[in-house]
Scaffold this motif. Structure first.
Motif, PDB file in Angstrom:
ATOM      1  N   ASP A 240      11.438 -15.930   3.045  1.00 19.65           N
ATOM      2  CA  ASP A 240      11.559 -16.058   4.496  1.00 19.65           C
ATOM      3  C   ASP A 240      10.328 -16.670   5.144  1.00 19.65           C
ATOM      4  OD1 ASP A 240      14.053 -15.004   4.307  1.00 19.65           O
ATOM      5  OD2 ASP A 240      13.641 -13.174   5.429  1.00 19.65           O
ATOM      6  N   ASP A 241       9.140 -16.324   4.663  1.00 20.86           N
ATOM      7  CA  ASP A 241       7.919 -16.856   5.269  1.00 20.86           C
ATOM      8  C   ASP A 241       7.862 -18.367   5.122  1.00 20.86           C
ATOM      9  OD1 ASP A 241       7.110 -14.346   6.041  1.00 20.86           O
ATOM     10  OD2 ASP A 241       5.853 -14.009   4.269  1.00 20.86           O
ATOM     11  N   GLN A 242       8.194 -18.849   3.939  1.00 20.23           N
ATOM     12  CA  GLN A 242       8.188 -20.301   3.713  1.00 20.23           C
ATOM     13  C   GLN A 242       9.271 -20.984   4.540  1.00 20.23           C
ATOM     14  OE1 GLN A 242       9.295 -22.326  -0.196  1.00 20.23           O
ATOM     15  NE2 GLN A 242       7.055 -22.376  -0.295  1.00 20.23           N
ATOM     16  N   THR A 243      10.435 -20.352   4.638  1.00 26.15           N
ATOM     17  CA  THR A 243      11.513 -20.911   5.460  1.00 26.15           C
ATOM     18  C   THR A 243      11.098 -20.980   6.923  1.00 26.15           C
ATOM     19  OG1 THR A 243      13.225 -20.093   3.963  1.00 26.15           O
ATOM     20  CG2 THR A 243      13.901 -20.585   6.207  1.00 26.15           C
ATOM     21  N   LEU A 244      10.450 -19.930   7.416  1.00 18.89           N
ATOM     22  CA  LEU A 244      10.011 -19.893   8.812  1.00 18.89           C
ATOM     23  C   LEU A 244       8.977 -20.980   9.089  1.00 18.89           C
ATOM     24  CD1 LEU A 244      10.031 -18.495  11.578  1.00 18.89           C
ATOM     25  CD2 LEU A 244       8.264 -16.944  10.719  1.00 18.89           C
TER      26      LEU A 244
ATOM     27  N   ASP B 270      15.547 -11.596   6.484  1.00 23.70           N
ATOM     28  CA  ASP B 270      15.044 -10.703   7.525  1.00 23.70           C
ATOM     29  C   ASP B 270      15.596 -11.115   8.887  1.00 23.70           C
ATOM     30  OD1 ASP B 270      13.643  -9.101   9.250  1.00 23.70           O
ATOM     31  OD2 ASP B 270      11.655  -9.607   8.465  1.00 23.70           O
ATOM     32  N   GLU B 271      16.365 -10.226   9.504  1.00 24.47           N
ATOM     33  CA  GLU B 271      16.973 -10.509  10.799  1.00 24.47           C
ATOM     34  C   GLU B 271      15.936 -10.746  11.888  1.00 24.47           C
ATOM     35  OE1 GLU B 271      20.001 -11.163  13.513  1.00 24.47           O
ATOM     36  OE2 GLU B 271      20.235 -10.808  11.363  1.00 24.47           O
ATOM     37  N   SER B 272      14.761 -10.095  11.782  1.00 27.87           N
ATOM     38  CA  SER B 272      13.736 -10.244  12.817  1.00 27.87           C
ATOM     39  C   SER B 272      13.221 -11.679  12.902  1.00 27.87           C
ATOM     40  CB  SER B 272      12.567  -9.294  12.546  1.00 27.87           C
ATOM     41  OG  SER B 272      11.896  -9.627  11.340  1.00 27.87           O
ATOM     42  N   LYS B 273      13.190 -12.374  11.758  1.00 27.61           N
ATOM     43  CA  LYS B 273      12.729 -13.761  11.752  1.00 27.61           C
ATOM     44  C   LYS B 273      13.762 -14.682  12.392  1.00 27.61           C
ATOM     45  CE  LYS B 273       9.373 -13.624   7.990  1.00 27.61           C
ATOM     46  NZ  LYS B 273       9.250 -12.163   7.940  1.00 27.61           N
ATOM     47  N   VAL B 274      15.016 -14.291  12.325  1.00 28.44           N
ATOM     48  CA  VAL B 274      16.060 -15.057  13.001  1.00 28.44           C
ATOM     49  C   VAL B 274      15.815 -15.048  14.508  1.00 28.44           C
ATOM     50  CG1 VAL B 274      18.524 -15.165  13.528  1.00 28.44           C
ATOM     51  CG2 VAL B 274      17.763 -14.646  11.197  1.00 28.44           C
TER      52      VAL B 274
ATOM     53  N   PHE C  64      20.388 -17.903  10.861  1.00 31.35           N
ATOM     54  CA  PHE C  64      21.200 -16.701  10.675  1.00 31.35           C
ATOM     55  C   PHE C  64      20.770 -15.995   9.405  1.00 31.35           C
ATOM     56  CE2 PHE C  64      23.177 -20.281   8.676  1.00 31.35           C
ATOM     57  CZ  PHE C  64      23.690 -19.811   7.483  1.00 31.35           C
ATOM     58  N   SER C  65      21.307 -14.789   9.215  1.00 31.52           N
ATOM     59  CA  SER C  65      21.025 -14.001   8.012  1.00 31.52           C
ATOM     60  C   SER C  65      22.322 -13.393   7.520  1.00 31.52           C
ATOM     61  CB  SER C  65      20.000 -12.896   8.312  1.00 31.52           C
ATOM     62  OG  SER C  65      20.519 -11.993   9.278  1.00 31.52           O
TER      63      SER C  65
END
Length: 356
Positions: free
Chosen positions: A201-205, A227-231, A244-245
């Motif tokens: 997720d970090d790399q995607t963000l 992680d929904e919070s990153k969405v 989305f997640s």
């Protein structure tokens, strides 16, 4: 200064035996061979309607025998100059061609090629052994998709991981998903669609934040998170990204409460079988609005498609699922519908819908 630079260029071409050097040598041999035949009174061979044919046939050792030198001087010139040097150049040409083809294929397989020429292509960021092949399969399953190239970008695969799809799928091995020179190499600023599913997720963000500022205004970016919070974070900072997640809990409960719901969801998402969910935008130049009821009936009767929802933005923001029949749909709004195939906006008689 200019002379030294010229010498340096010539030395580089000779050292690397480049295509320009080979072309110059072949053209020089072509002209000198003709000049020798002309001087030795080979009238038939020096005729420019015959000479190119004779040169290629003789130099390539095909040798049909319909044209050959008839004078002693011509024969000496051919065996002393044309054939020995021509054979060497012909061999060099074949070797260079084989080397270039091998290099081209190696770059395609190893992902080291350049892709600046691509335009309106689909970029897949990140490779996952179980997911990416299915993503490519689903993209290609759309029978009415535009013939866009798909470019898979990954940091970890040493060679093209999906060579069975090489007709449509290019591979770029990148050192980073955020370096400007790498983004230029994959022509990200001309991409039409981007899917980001990086290694975590970090790399995607991080990748999504960078790419959202580089793509063209109408490029659609999709990103997936665990992680929904990153969405929520990405939706707040990058409204041009649809993120989305996984909805595992919701899917499990829906299937428990309404048996068969999982099969409905599966079919709506997959273009491999049955009716699938699609979306289109109403033309912005339509003279007036529609009611949801008008379009619902017209789509079903004329295109055998069922409207599901309307949205005011491309990413699904301000979405209304199953609205009232009196709900107003304005030019430029987005329609989500179920159909057996994607409907081309140009094939829809919008003005006829006003009368339905």
């Amino acid at each position: 200064m200019i002379f030294n630079k010229l010498i340096s260029i010539v030395q580089r071409h000779i050292h690397q035996f480049t295509w320009p050097l080979l072309v110059v040598l072949v053209m020089g041999h072509f002209i000198l061979t003709w000049l020798g035949l002309f001087i030795t009174n080979e009238v038939d061979l020096a005729n420019w309607l015959v000479y190119p044919y004779y040169y290629v046939v003789t130099t390539s050792t095909v040798g049909y025998g319909d044209y050959s030198p008839v004078t002693d001087g011509g024969r000496i010139w051919v065996w002393l100059f044309q054939i020995p040097i021509g054979l060497a150049l012909f061999g060099a040409f074949l070797g260079k061609a084989g080397q270039s083809i091998a290099l081209y294929m190696r770059r395609k397989i190893m992902g080291t090629g350049k892709f600046e020429h691509l335009t309106n292509h689909i970029v897949l960021v990140g490779y996952h052994e179980q997911v990416t092949p299915k993503v490519v399969e689903q993209i290609l399953a759309d029978k009415h998709r535009q013939g866009r190239k798909i470019l898979l970008c990954d940091k970890y695969q040493t060679e093209h991981p999906l060579q069975e799809y090489m007709e449509w799928l290019e591979y770029a091995r990148v050192s980073s998903y955020t370096l400007d020179n790498e983004l230029r190499r994959i022509a990200l600023n001309r991409a039409d669609k981007v899917i980001i599913y990086a290694n975590g997720d970090d790399q995607t963000l991080t990748t999504a934040l960078k790419l959202s500022k580089v793509v063209k205004a109408d490029c659609h970016i999709t990103a997936w998170f665990n992680d929904e919070s990153k969405v929520e974070l990405l939706r707040e900072h990058c409204p041009n990204i649809e993120c989305f997640s996984s909805k595992v809990a919701e899917s499990l409960v829906r299937s428990m409460q309404d048996p068969g719901a999982s099969r409905v969801q599966e079919q709506l998402l997959s273009g491999l079988f049955g009716d699938t969910q699609y979306a289109l935008q109403l033309p912005t130049n339509l003279p007036k609005s529609f009611s949801y009821g008008q379009l619902f009936s017209a789509f079903k009767l004329k295109h055998d498609a069922t409207l599901l929802a309307i949205a005011k933005e491309r990413n699904g923001n301000r979405l209304e699922v199953n609205p009232e029949l009196t709900a107003i749909i304005n030019p430029g709004d987005y329609l989500h519908y179920i159909g057996n195939n994607r409907i081309d906006v140009a094939d829809i008689d919008w003005h006829g819908f006003y009368e339905s």
